[in-house]
Design a protein around this motif. Structure first.
Motif, mmCIF file in Angstrom:
data_model
loop_
_atom_site.group_PDB
_atom_site.id
_atom_site.type_symbol
_atom_site.label_atom_id
_atom_site.label_comp_id
_atom_site.label_asym_id
_atom_site.label_seq_id
_atom_site.Cartn_x
_atom_site.Cartn_y
_atom_site.Cartn_z
ATOM 1 N N ASP A 193 -36.645 92.764 72.358
ATOM 2 C CA ASP A 193 -36.704 93.513 71.098
ATOM 3 C C ASP A 193 -37.475 92.794 70.002
ATOM 4 N N THR A 194 -37.707 91.478 70.153
ATOM 5 C CA THR A 194 -38.423 90.762 69.098
ATOM 6 C C THR A 194 -39.864 91.222 68.953
ATOM 7 N N SER A 195 -40.364 91.981 69.910
ATOM 8 C CA SER A 195 -41.708 92.547 69.769
ATOM 9 C C SER A 195 -41.777 93.523 68.603
ATOM 10 N N ASP A 196 -40.611 94.002 68.179
ATOM 11 C CA ASP A 196 -40.533 94.918 67.039
ATOM 12 C C ASP A 196 -39.513 94.384 66.023
ATOM 13 N N PHE A 197 -39.648 93.110 65.694
ATOM 14 C CA PHE A 197 -38.683 92.446 64.814
ATOM 15 C C PHE A 197 -38.948 92.828 63.362
ATOM 16 N N GLN A 198 -37.993 93.515 62.755
ATOM 17 C CA GLN A 198 -38.152 93.940 61.363
ATOM 18 C C GLN A 198 -36.819 93.813 60.637
ATOM 19 N N LEU A 199 -36.786 92.939 59.640
ATOM 20 C CA LEU A 199 -35.595 92.826 58.813
ATOM 21 C C LEU A 199 -35.807 93.583 57.508
ATOM 22 N N ASP A 200 -34.735 93.799 56.778
ATOM 23 C CA ASP A 200 -34.799 94.544 55.518
ATOM 24 C C ASP A 200 -35.233 93.592 54.403
ATOM 25 N N ARG A 201 -36.527 93.513 54.145
ATOM 26 C CA ARG A 201 -37.037 92.594 53.128
ATOM 27 C C ARG A 201 -36.701 93.039 51.708
ATOM 28 N N GLN A 202 -36.352 94.305 51.536
ATOM 29 C CA GLN A 202 -35.953 94.749 50.207
ATOM 30 C C GLN A 202 -34.671 94.057 49.767
ATOM 31 N N VAL A 203 -33.791 93.760 50.742
ATOM 32 C CA VAL A 203 -32.567 93.017 50.426
ATOM 33 C C VAL A 203 -32.921 91.649 49.862
ATOM 34 N N ILE A 204 -33.911 90.991 50.468
ATOM 35 C CA ILE A 204 -34.338 89.675 49.993
ATOM 36 C C ILE A 204 -34.958 89.772 48.606
ATOM 37 N N THR A 205 -35.866 90.735 48.430
ATOM 38 C CA THR A 205 -36.543 90.901 47.140
ATOM 39 C C THR A 205 -35.540 91.168 46.029
ATOM 40 N N THR A 206 -34.598 92.072 46.294
ATOM 41 C CA THR A 206 -33.595 92.413 45.288
ATOM 42 C C THR A 206 -32.691 91.224 44.987
ATOM 43 N N GLY A 207 -32.232 90.550 46.037
ATOM 44 C CA GLY A 207 -31.327 89.416 45.852
ATOM 45 C C GLY A 207 -31.968 88.277 45.097
ATOM 46 N N MET A 208 -33.219 87.937 45.419
ATOM 47 C CA MET A 208 -33.913 86.859 44.719
ATOM 48 C C MET A 208 -34.202 87.244 43.267
ATOM 49 N N SER A 209 -34.492 88.498 43.031
ATOM 50 C CA SER A 209 -34.698 88.961 41.650
ATOM 51 C C SER A 209 -33.423 88.797 40.832
ATOM 52 N N ARG A 210 -32.288 89.087 41.442
ATOM 53 C CA ARG A 210 -31.018 88.923 40.740
ATOM 54 C C ARG A 210 -30.755 87.449 40.401
ATOM 55 N N ILE A 211 -31.117 86.566 41.328
ATOM 56 C CA ILE A 211 -30.965 85.132 41.061
ATOM 57 C C ILE A 211 -31.818 84.714 39.870
ATOM 58 N N ASP A 212 -33.071 85.149 39.841
ATOM 59 C CA ASP A 212 -33.976 84.769 38.758
ATOM 60 C C ASP A 212 -33.505 85.311 37.412
ATOM 61 N N VAL A 213 -33.065 86.562 37.397
ATOM 62 C CA VAL A 213 -32.571 87.160 36.149
ATOM 63 C C VAL A 213 -31.328 86.423 35.668
ATOM 64 N N ALA A 214 -30.416 86.119 36.601
ATOM 65 C CA ALA A 214 -29.172 85.432 36.229
ATOM 66 C C ALA A 214 -29.460 84.044 35.670
ATOM 67 N N LEU A 215 -30.385 83.316 36.309
ATOM 68 C CA LEU A 215 -30.722 81.981 35.821
ATOM 69 C C LEU A 215 -31.367 82.041 34.446
ATOM 70 N N GLN A 216 -32.295 82.958 34.256
ATOM 71 C CA GLN A 216 -32.957 83.089 32.955
ATOM 72 C C GLN A 216 -31.941 83.383 31.854
ATOM 73 N N LYS A 217 -31.023 84.275 32.132
ATOM 74 C CA LYS A 217 -30.022 84.637 31.122
ATOM 75 C C LYS A 217 -29.055 83.496 30.888
ATOM 76 N N PHE A 218 -28.588 82.875 31.964
ATOM 77 C CA PHE A 218 -27.604 81.790 31.842
ATOM 78 C C PHE A 218 -28.171 80.599 31.089
#
Length: 349
Positions: free
Chosen positions: A317-342
């Motif tokens: 199945d790794t010939s069609d390996f696809q993870l949900d990169r939107q989860v990563i993009t959203t999660g990292m954005s939340r980290i950056d926003v939280a750090l900036q605010k904190f």
């Protein structure tokens, strides 16, 4: 930013270990981008080699009352490793002294928990201590939904906990050409390792060599070397060992391979973040949480389900390996926003 800002970052830097070192480095670097490198320190003493490789100084005890911010970064240190009573007892005592006992030295700092895992915590004393940390923190962001659910189950801060992702998933995609296959499974049995090697050989006819990765020096024992030598003989394949050097070298190494089979967490995370294919045979529940979060649970095979058929299917199945990169993009954005605010002066006013 104010001239008086002083930020201490904490993580699990108490052994020469790839994943834990990487997480602390990544958090320090992200904070330094906001406040300046000269204002970022490690919160307490840890493993000397790790501290040196992270390349941020430990804040001297005499200055800790002056710290304005204390950030608990990524890692699984706010939970337990196994369900064994005595192991958990030792783990709990160790974690208290490593991660909590010194917190009073930062009594004037605001506290944030960003990107850590949480739970399970069967030891009530440690649960209460970590519970106080979570309840008293101005910002709490756990890396997965299961961590949030543990906090709710324990009635620890039922509201006000956000979700992000493991900060190592923010490593940039490596577009360089990949070749070869590697395994990172030293904590599996000889029988399990042989099964992995035979599956890879069957799926890739003509495969003559599989690199063996290590993520810390302590794991490359004579016993483990003997285990891989036996496997190489039985499977009639070369298994060259690539010892652990440091976390920067490991990040580059992981990006070289077409496929990695791993039984631990952060070699897999690094591979996923950089755009590679990975199959996990987890030895800890936190790994299963991640693959579920990224919508690739079929590439995470519990040891109890490990067979030639289940692993062989995942390899194909790794010939069609696809993870949900939107989860990563959203999660990292939340980290950056939280750090900036904190870390903004307005947050303290």
């Amino acid at each position: 930013m104010t001239d008086k800002m002083l930020v201490a970052v904490h993580g699990s830097y108490f052994a020469d270990n790839y994943g834990d070192t990487l997480l602390v480095q990544l958090m320090c670097d992200r904070v330094a981008q906001i406040v300046g490198r000269d204002r970022v320190y490690l919160a307490t003493e840890g493993h000397r080699k790790e501290q040196e490789s992270i390349d941020y100084p430990v804040l001297p005890k005499a200055q800790r009352k002056q710290a304005t911010h204390l950030i608990y970064g990524g890692g699984g240190y706010l939970g337990e490793r196994t369900a064994d009573f005595f192991d958990n007892l030792r783990w709990s005592a160790r974690n208290y002294w490593r991660h909590l006992a010194w917190r009073r030295e930062y009594s004037n700092a605001e506290t944030a928990i960003i990107g850590a895992g949480f739970g399970p915590l069967t030891n009530r004393v440690l649960r209460n201590s970590i519970g106080r940390l979570v309840s008293e923190s101005q910002v709490v962001m756990f890396r997965d939904q299961e961590s949030i659910q543990f906090a709710r189950n324990y009635a620890i801060r039922p509201d006000g906990i956000d979700q992000c992702v493991d900060i190592a998933l923010g490593l940039p995609i490596d577009a360089a050409a990949r070749s070869g296959i590697a395994i990172h499974v030293d904590n599996l049995s000889v029988t399990e390792i042989e099964l992995v090697v035979r599956c890879l050989s069957a799926a890739h006819p003509g495969l003559r060599s599989i690199d063996v990765l290590f993520d810390n020096p302590a794991s490359l024992t004579d016993e483990v070397r003997s285990k891989y030598s036996e496997c190489a003989r039985n499977c009639a394949i070369d298994l060259p060992i690539r010892p652990y050097v440091d976390f920067r070298t490991m990040v580059k190494s992981v990006a070289e391979y077409t496929l990695i089979v791993t039984s631990k967490l952060h070699v897999g995370i690094t591979c996923l973040a950089q755009g590679g294919s990975v199959i996990s045979i987890p030895t800890h529940q936190k790994t299963s949480r991640l693959y579920k979060q990224l919508s690739i649970p079929n590439f995470c095979i519990p040891r109890s389900d490990l067979t030639m058929e289940s692993l062989g299917a995942a390899i194909l199945d790794t010939s069609d390996f696809q993870l949900d990169r939107q989860v990563i993009t959203t999660g990292m954005s939340r980290i950056d926003v939280a750090l900036q605010k904190f870390l903004s002066p307005a947050h303290r006013s």
